[in-house]
Design an enzyme around this catalytic site. Structure first.
Site, PDB file in Angstrom:
ATOM      1  N   HIS A 150      -5.195   0.390   0.917  1.00  0.00           N
ATOM      2  CA  HIS A 150      -6.249  -1.045   1.780  1.00  0.00           C
ATOM      3  C   HIS A 150      -6.987  -0.498   2.582  1.00  0.00           C
ATOM      4  CE1 HIS A 150      -3.464  -0.569   5.170  1.00  0.00           C
ATOM      5  NE2 HIS A 150      -4.617  -1.421   5.880  1.00  0.00           N
ATOM      6  N   ASP A 197       1.172  -0.897   0.329  1.00  0.00           N
ATOM      7  CA  ASP A 197      -0.066  -0.186   0.219  1.00  0.00           C
ATOM      8  C   ASP A 197       0.780   1.515   0.095  1.00  0.00           C
ATOM      9  OD1 ASP A 197      -1.920   1.944   0.335  1.00  0.00           O
ATOM     10  OD2 ASP A 197      -3.192   1.501   2.761  1.00  0.00           O
TER      11      ASP A 197
END
Length: 592
Positions: free
Chosen positions: A519, A275
């Site tokens: 995420h 991420d």
């Protein structure tokens, strides 16, 4: 024996033979006579047993009721059982001492059992047998015996008052506990009363136990019966509360163990490291503000693989401490060593609540955020670390977090994943659509910008330098303006975290709609029924979020909302109309 107070002296009332024998149907005028008969004629020495076992007042009550219960059960099973057999069976049970641990023997087996009300811890049964003394009543005629009896009565009265004070404190404590329990359950509190008899003329507080003088004027049997009952209720309520607390602690520990176990797997760390929005925000904050980290002691709460520790070390930190309770810490040690940073970074395996540090830290960094910002988050742990270890003038990063809400349609998903099943090559397959597909349950999704039907409204801001754990249960109002005529089918919540405190180059990590996905995505709260709206109308409401008592990492969320629309102007003032208020409850739970 019962009595009454007259002219400052205790006068014995003639009540007849009302003390039942422990083993037979015989009745006696006094407890001493009944116990003397059991000793001399039946071979059962109650006094010797009391002394050998060191029984106090309540132990004696249990012994009496154990004997009566055993005799009653044996005779019910075998009516012709001899007295000798009864005595032997009772003696065997007494020797096992199990009755001492059973609170059921605080309940009288015989109604108004006079023997229970004439037990005295310091009574000399040998003298009782000779008839020289009965509980505070002289049976002789000599002046010194009368004086001795009066002194005994004074001592017993003092002892009774002390026992009653102890009981009063216990009942008052459990009364308060019971009120709290009932209020938490949403019920009206009920008073715990000592006496079963209601007196309309009595103005005393029902919650307070009468003093010794009041009790002494009541009938001995009724008073003792109520006392035993209240003692039992008090202990039972206390035990239930303790068991409930133990169960809650045990459940929370289980949830926490599962939580840390989840962070021991490689997959979740791979997802977070990949991420880039998340990871690069922390990296940029430290690398762009090395003056804030140079020569400082930095603490990483929930360090995982140690990535933030290594960023801090590269930013010039003098020492970095990473704490994590998951097994991933073992891998983090390998990673730190592989990158030659073991002289700067110290990793500690354990819970922050249990770890001890010998010194303060200058900076705390932590990636604590969860879905809906707070679901399964580590923020309470970070706040605990802040309160224990952060030096005066220190910083916590991120230092601020803001939650937002927006109203959205569900057109794309409805068209591609729900309506599709209505006609699949000419066949009806709508049964393939589940509630999850319809977004009828809370979920985490990526919302497309074109799905926004309203403006985005701020909900609440947390300042990580001052917020307290209790503030993480919150209620927040919101107002959103409708952008186009459409149907709102869901609310989407996202958050931003800000890195600003004492930094020359601020950084913002956003999970907003239309920004690069993280995420965390957005947390979706679907409406039970689509809400038709027109451009310019206002969607107003409140959101309430509370941590669950059985698992503080989970949340219960309630969203109340209504539409406010302009309907013209009167006397220069705009008039509005408000729709009926709607309310929905949602749950954020850990998946099984």
């Amino acid at each position: 024996a019962a009595g009454r107070e007259a002219g400052g002296e205790w006068v014995e009332e003639d009540t007849g033979d009302n003390v039942a024998c422990l083993f037979t149907s015989k009745k006696f005028a006094t407890s001493a006579s009944a116990l003397s008969y059991a000793k001399s004629d039946l071979g059962f020495d109650f006094g010797a047993i009391r002394r050998e076992m060191g029984l106090d007042f309540y132990g004696c009550i249990k012994l009496v009721n154990f004997i009566r219960s055993t005799v009653k059960q044996r005779l019910a099973a075998e009516a012709g059982t001899s007295v000798d057999a009864l005595v032997k069976e009772v003696a065997k049970g007494v020797a096992e001492k199990k009755f001492l641990t059973e609170d059921e023997y605080l309940k009288p087996v015989l109604q108004d059992d006079a023997l229970l009300f004439d037990l005295d811890d310091g009574e000399n049964e040998e003298e009782e047998a000779k008839g020289t003394k009965q509980r505070g009543v002289s049976t002789g005629s000599k002046p010194d015996e009368a004086a001795s009896a009066l002194r005994q009565l004074a001592l017993e009265n003092k002892s009774l008052k002390e026992q009653l004070k102890t009981m009063q404190k216990s009942v008052e404590q459990m009364s308060a506990t019971f009120r709290t329990f009932m209020l938490e359950a949403g019920a009206a509190p009920r008073k715990i009363e000592l006496d079963e008899d209601d007196d309309d003329d009595d103005d005393d507080d029902d919650d307070e136990m009468p003093d010794a003088e009041v009790i002494s004027e009541k009938k001995g049997a009724a008073t003792a019966k109520v006392l035993v009952k209240k003692i039992e209720e008090t202990e039972e309520t206390k035990n239930l509360k303790e068991k409930k607390q133990q169960l809650q602690r045990g459940e929370q520990q289980t949830f926490d163990a599962d939580y840390f176990k989840g962070y021991s797997e490689r997959g979740i760390h791979e997802e977070m490291l990949k991420d880039r929005v998340r990871t690069e925000a922390y990296r940029d904050m430290m690398y762009r503000n090395k003056d804030r980290f140079a020569g400082k002691v930095v603490l990483d709460v929930g360090c995982g693989t140690g990535i933030l520790c290594m960023f801090a070390a590269k930013a010039g930190a003098k020492r970095v401490i990473g704490i994590d309770a998951s097994d991933m810490l073992d891998k983090a040690r390998e990673i730190v060593k592989a990158n030659g940073l073991q002289d700067v970074i110290t990793l500690i395996k354990g819970r922050v609540e249990e770890v001890k540090l010998s010194h303060k830290v200058d900076v705390i960094v932590s990636e604590w955020m969860g879905y809906f910002l707070l679901f399964e988050s580590m923020l309470p742990t970070v706040l605990g670390a802040r309160d224990k270890w952060l030096a005066e003038g220190g910083s916590v990063y991120p230092d601020k977090a803001v939650m937002y809400i927006a109203g959205c349609d569900n057109a794309t998903h409805r068209r591609e994943h729900i309506e599709y099943w209505s006609d699949v090559y000419g066949f009806d397959m709508k049964c393939m659509v589940s509630d999850t597909d319809r977004y009828l349950t809370t979920s985490v999704r990526s919302v497309e910008p074109q799905s926004l039907v309203t403006t985005t409204a701020p909900l609440i801001e947390f300042d990580c330098l001052s917020v307290e754990t209790k503030d993480l249960d919150f209620e927040a109002p919101f107002t959103m303006q409708v952008l186009r005529e459409d149907a709102i089918e869901r609310f989407a919540v996202h958050f931003d975290t800000l890195f600003t405190h004492k930094l020359s180059s601020a950084v913002t990590l956003t999970t907003g709609v239309g920004c690069p996905d993280t995420h965390w995505l957005q947390t979706i709260f679907p409406l039970a029924k689509p809400l038709r709206v027109r451009k310019g109308e206002l969607i107003k409401g409140n959101i309430t979020a509370k941590r669950r008592k059985d698992n503080e990492r989970e949340y219960d969320v309630r969203i109340s909302y209504w539409v406010e629309a302009a309907v013209g102007a009167t006397a220069g003032k705009e008039q509005t109309a408000t729709t009926k208020k709607m309310c929905q409850d949602f749950s954020l739970r850990v998946a099984d």
